[in-house]
Design a protein around this motif. Structure first.
Motif, PDB file in Angstrom:
ATOM      1  N   MET A   1       0.820  -1.218   0.000  1.00 21.70           N
ATOM      2  CA  MET A   1       0.000   0.000   0.000  1.00 21.70           C
ATOM      3  C   MET A   1       0.850   1.263   0.000  1.00 21.70           C
ATOM      4  SD  MET A   1      -3.013  -0.984   2.627  1.00 21.70           S
ATOM      5  CE  MET A   1      -4.405  -0.277   1.780  1.00 21.70           C
ATOM      6  N   ILE A   2       1.958   1.209   0.790  1.00 22.98           N
ATOM      7  CA  ILE A   2       2.940   2.295   0.753  1.00 22.98           C
ATOM      8  C   ILE A   2       4.202   1.724   0.131  1.00 22.98           C
ATOM      9  CG2 ILE A   2       4.417   3.834   2.129  1.00 22.98           C
ATOM     10  CD1 ILE A   2       2.325   3.753   4.343  1.00 22.98           C
ATOM     11  N   LYS A   3       4.727   2.433  -0.845  1.00 18.25           N
ATOM     12  CA  LYS A   3       5.956   1.949  -1.482  1.00 18.25           C
ATOM     13  C   LYS A   3       6.865   3.148  -1.757  1.00 18.25           C
ATOM     14  CE  LYS A   3       7.171  -1.378  -4.993  1.00 18.25           C
ATOM     15  NZ  LYS A   3       6.669  -2.106  -6.153  1.00 18.25           N
ATOM     16  N   VAL A   4       8.065   3.053  -1.265  1.00 18.86           N
ATOM     17  CA  VAL A   4       9.030   4.137  -1.463  1.00 18.86           C
ATOM     18  C   VAL A   4      10.210   3.560  -2.223  1.00 18.86           C
ATOM     19  CG1 VAL A   4      10.565   5.747  -0.266  1.00 18.86           C
ATOM     20  CG2 VAL A   4       8.290   5.285   0.659  1.00 18.86           C
ATOM     21  N   GLU A   5      10.526   4.200  -3.351  1.00 24.06           N
ATOM     22  CA  GLU A   5      11.590   3.681  -4.214  1.00 24.06           C
ATOM     23  C   GLU A   5      12.724   4.697  -4.309  1.00 24.06           C
ATOM     24  OE1 GLU A   5       8.780   1.035  -7.206  1.00 24.06           O
ATOM     25  OE2 GLU A   5       9.547   2.965  -7.902  1.00 24.06           O
ATOM     26  N   SER A   6      13.763   4.430  -3.550  1.00 27.72           N
ATOM     27  CA  SER A   6      14.972   5.240  -3.577  1.00 27.72           C
ATOM     28  C   SER A   6      14.680   6.745  -3.516  1.00 27.72           C
ATOM     29  CB  SER A   6      15.779   4.897  -4.834  1.00 27.72           C
ATOM     30  OG  SER A   6      17.090   5.347  -4.665  1.00 27.72           O
ATOM     31  N   ALA A   7      13.833   7.117  -2.570  1.00 26.55           N
ATOM     32  CA  ALA A   7      13.439   8.525  -2.470  1.00 26.55           C
ATOM     33  C   ALA A   7      14.540   9.352  -1.811  1.00 26.55           C
ATOM     34  CB  ALA A   7      12.153   8.657  -1.663  1.00 26.55           C
ATOM     35  N   THR A   8      14.805  10.480  -2.440  1.00 29.10           N
ATOM     36  CA  THR A   8      15.777  11.439  -1.911  1.00 29.10           C
ATOM     37  C   THR A   8      15.102  12.793  -1.845  1.00 29.10           C
ATOM     38  OG1 THR A   8      17.702  10.283  -2.807  1.00 29.10           O
ATOM     39  CG2 THR A   8      17.952  12.650  -2.443  1.00 29.10           C
ATOM     40  N   ARG A   9      15.367  13.529  -0.772  1.00 31.05           N
ATOM     41  CA  ARG A   9      14.877  14.911  -0.695  1.00 31.05           C
ATOM     42  C   ARG A   9      16.017  15.794  -0.214  1.00 31.05           C
ATOM     43  NH1 ARG A   9      10.890  18.943  -1.902  1.00 31.05           N
ATOM     44  NH2 ARG A   9      11.822  20.682  -0.813  1.00 31.05           N
ATOM     45  N   ARG A  10      16.327  16.773  -1.017  1.00 33.06           N
ATOM     46  CA  ARG A  10      17.371  17.721  -0.623  1.00 33.06           C
ATOM     47  C   ARG A  10      16.766  19.077  -0.336  1.00 33.06           C
ATOM     48  NH1 ARG A  10      20.835  14.405  -3.847  1.00 33.06           N
ATOM     49  NH2 ARG A  10      19.954  15.118  -5.809  1.00 33.06           N
ATOM     50  N   TYR A  11      17.338  19.753   0.648  1.00 34.04           N
ATOM     51  CA  TYR A  11      17.046  21.167   0.884  1.00 34.04           C
ATOM     52  C   TYR A  11      18.364  21.887   0.642  1.00 34.04           C
ATOM     53  CZ  TYR A  11      12.828  19.640   3.425  1.00 34.04           C
ATOM     54  OH  TYR A  11      11.627  19.081   3.786  1.00 34.04           O
ATOM     55  N   GLY A  12      18.543  22.453  -0.529  1.00 34.79           N
ATOM     56  CA  GLY A  12      19.824  23.084  -0.848  1.00 34.79           C
ATOM     57  C   GLY A  12      20.933  22.049  -0.760  1.00 34.79           C
ATOM     58  N   GLN A  13      21.937  22.327   0.065  1.00 36.61           N
ATOM     59  CA  GLN A  13      23.083  21.421   0.213  1.00 36.61           C
ATOM     60  C   GLN A  13      22.763  20.207   1.078  1.00 36.61           C
ATOM     61  OE1 GLN A  13      26.421  21.893  -1.105  1.00 36.61           O
ATOM     62  NE2 GLN A  13      25.105  23.175  -2.381  1.00 36.61           N
ATOM     63  N   LEU A  14      21.703  20.325   1.860  1.00 34.15           N
ATOM     64  CA  LEU A  14      21.415  19.270   2.841  1.00 34.15           C
ATOM     65  C   LEU A  14      20.570  18.157   2.229  1.00 34.15           C
ATOM     66  CD1 LEU A  14      21.343  18.659   6.090  1.00 34.15           C
ATOM     67  CD2 LEU A  14      18.958  19.325   5.774  1.00 34.15           C
ATOM     68  N   THR A  15      21.016  16.902   2.420  1.00 33.47           N
ATOM     69  CA  THR A  15      20.206  15.764   1.983  1.00 33.47           C
ATOM     70  C   THR A  15      19.428  15.259   3.194  1.00 33.47           C
ATOM     71  OG1 THR A  15      21.890  15.239   0.352  1.00 33.47           O
ATOM     72  CG2 THR A  15      20.259  13.534   0.802  1.00 33.47           C
ATOM     73  N   ALA A  16      18.139  15.626   3.254  1.00 34.86           N
ATOM     74  CA  ALA A  16      17.324  15.287   4.431  1.00 34.86           C
ATOM     75  C   ALA A  16      16.891  13.830   4.391  1.00 34.86           C
ATOM     76  CB  ALA A  16      16.105  16.200   4.506  1.00 34.86           C
TER      77      ALA A  16
ATOM     78  N   ASP B   1      17.867  10.301   2.046  1.00 40.85           N
ATOM     79  CA  ASP B   1      18.915   9.891   1.112  1.00 40.85           C
ATOM     80  C   ASP B   1      18.640   8.475   0.587  1.00 40.85           C
ATOM     81  OD1 ASP B   1      21.253   9.669  -0.262  1.00 40.85           O
ATOM     82  OD2 ASP B   1      22.572   9.814   1.486  1.00 40.85           O
ATOM     83  N   ARG B   2      18.111   8.368  -0.598  1.00 40.30           N
ATOM     84  CA  ARG B   2      17.884   7.094  -1.292  1.00 40.30           C
ATOM     85  C   ARG B   2      17.229   6.036  -0.392  1.00 40.30           C
ATOM     86  NH1 ARG B   2      23.890   6.467  -2.670  1.00 40.30           N
ATOM     87  NH2 ARG B   2      23.864   7.729  -0.784  1.00 40.30           N
ATOM     88  N   VAL B   3      16.093   6.392   0.142  1.00 38.13           N
ATOM     89  CA  VAL B   3      15.379   5.491   1.052  1.00 38.13           C
ATOM     90  C   VAL B   3      14.345   4.664   0.280  1.00 38.13           C
ATOM     91  CG1 VAL B   3      13.664   5.474   2.910  1.00 38.13           C
ATOM     92  CG2 VAL B   3      15.729   6.874   3.126  1.00 38.13           C
ATOM     93  N   SER B   4      14.337   3.353   0.546  1.00 42.49           N
ATOM     94  CA  SER B   4      13.349   2.455  -0.058  1.00 42.49           C
ATOM     95  C   SER B   4      12.730   1.576   1.022  1.00 42.49           C
ATOM     96  CB  SER B   4      13.997   1.522  -1.084  1.00 42.49           C
ATOM     97  OG  SER B   4      14.614   2.254  -2.111  1.00 42.49           O
ATOM     98  N   PHE B   5      11.412   1.425   0.993  1.00 38.38           N
ATOM     99  CA  PHE B   5      10.737   0.480   1.891  1.00 38.38           C
ATOM    100  C   PHE B   5       9.293   0.326   1.442  1.00 38.38           C
ATOM    101  CE2 PHE B   5      10.111   4.669   3.845  1.00 38.38           C
ATOM    102  CZ  PHE B   5       8.759   4.662   4.159  1.00 38.38           C
TER     103      PHE B   5
END
Ligand code: ADP
Ligand code: MG
Length: 245
Positions: A1-16, A18-22
């Motif tokens: 039902m929830i699927k995360v595929e290598s999700a990355t979120r950056r705020y400027g220089q900061l990677t909040a 980093d390539r999360v999957s579950f």
């Protein structure tokens, strides 16, 4: 039902994040655990369509959250850490307002309200103004707003924040009663919440997923069988290279 595929979120220089999957499946309660600043809220905001991943994808019932935000929002109940509540409104009126804003009417609205009020134990405060309610009740009002449209997926950001011990116990019972036919992902930095509730844990640190599994299994894999979540967490943090920025 929830699927995360290598999700990355950056705020400027900061990677909040980093390539999360579950994945989180039906009938599962999964605890998302990590210290402040680990990236939990950022991940939950991506799943609730409020922010977009910089890279990778997040899917709700196979729908991409970026491409189908409205369909995704119908399927999720999201409790944000900082849900704005209308302080002057009386609780019942406020919940009714939220239910209408979610497109409910008639019987569906009344049923949704009654269920959310019952599950969150809000009967004693229905006639009070939101601002007169204690922190614990305000948190429960927030939870009720996430439940009113009976969503199959719940994303709860630090749901026990501000609860006293009795409220924590009541809340854990509520969450367990919601598990059937739902997928529930909740974040916390309180290890006790995770141990009491989760079928599985996701351990996040500096935006990276360090562990995904049952605590017993993670402990065994880490070579420290029988260790509790705190020990597993400390072990994973120590043995994982620092995140690149
Ligand atoms: P958690 O919920 O685990 O405490 P967050 O997802 O809120 O962590 O934050 C992860 C990181 O991203 C932190 O370093 C935080 O300061 C940063 N961050 C979060 N939101 C923003 C934003 N809107 N702009 C810039 N940095 C942010
Ligand atoms: Mg947070």
């Amino acid at each position: 039902m929830i699927k995360v595929e290598s999700a990355t979120r950056r705020y400027g220089q900061l990677t909040a994040v980093d390539r999360v999957s579950f994945e989180v499946n039906k009938n599962e309660i999964v605890g998302f655990v990590g210290p402040n600043g680990a990236g939990k809220s950022t991940m939950l905001k991506m799943l609730s369509t409020f922010i977009h991943p910089t890279e990778g994808r997040v899917l709700i019932d196979d729908l991409d959250a970026v491409e189908h935000p409205l369909a995704v929002r119908r399927r999720i109940g999201y409790l944000a850490g900082d849900t704005p509540l209308y302080q002057e409104m009386r609780v019942e009126k406020f919940l009714r307002f939220i239910a209408r804003a979610r497109g409910l009417e008639g019987e569906a609205l009344e049923d949704g309200l009654a269920t959310a009020i019952d599950l969150c134990g809000l009967a004693p405060v229905l006639k009070q103004r939101v601002k007169e309610c204690s922190t614990g009740f305000r948190q429960r009002i927030g939870l009720a707003t996430a439940l009113v449209h009976d969503p199959p997926i719940l994303l709860l950001d630090e749901p026990t924040h501000g609860f006293d011990p009795m409220q924590v116990i009541a809340f854990r019972d509520t969450l367990r009663s919601l598990r059937d036919d739902r997928a529930i992902l909740f974040s916390t930095h309180i290890i006790g919440d995770v141990e009491a509730l989760s079928d599985r844990v996701l351990i996040i640190h500096h935006g990276r997923l360090l562990g995904d599994g049952r605590v017993e299994d993670l402990a065994r894999e880490a070579g420290i069988p029988g260790a509790d979540l705190e020990e597993v967490f400390a072990h994973l943090v120590r043995t994982t290279a620092p995140a690149h920025v």
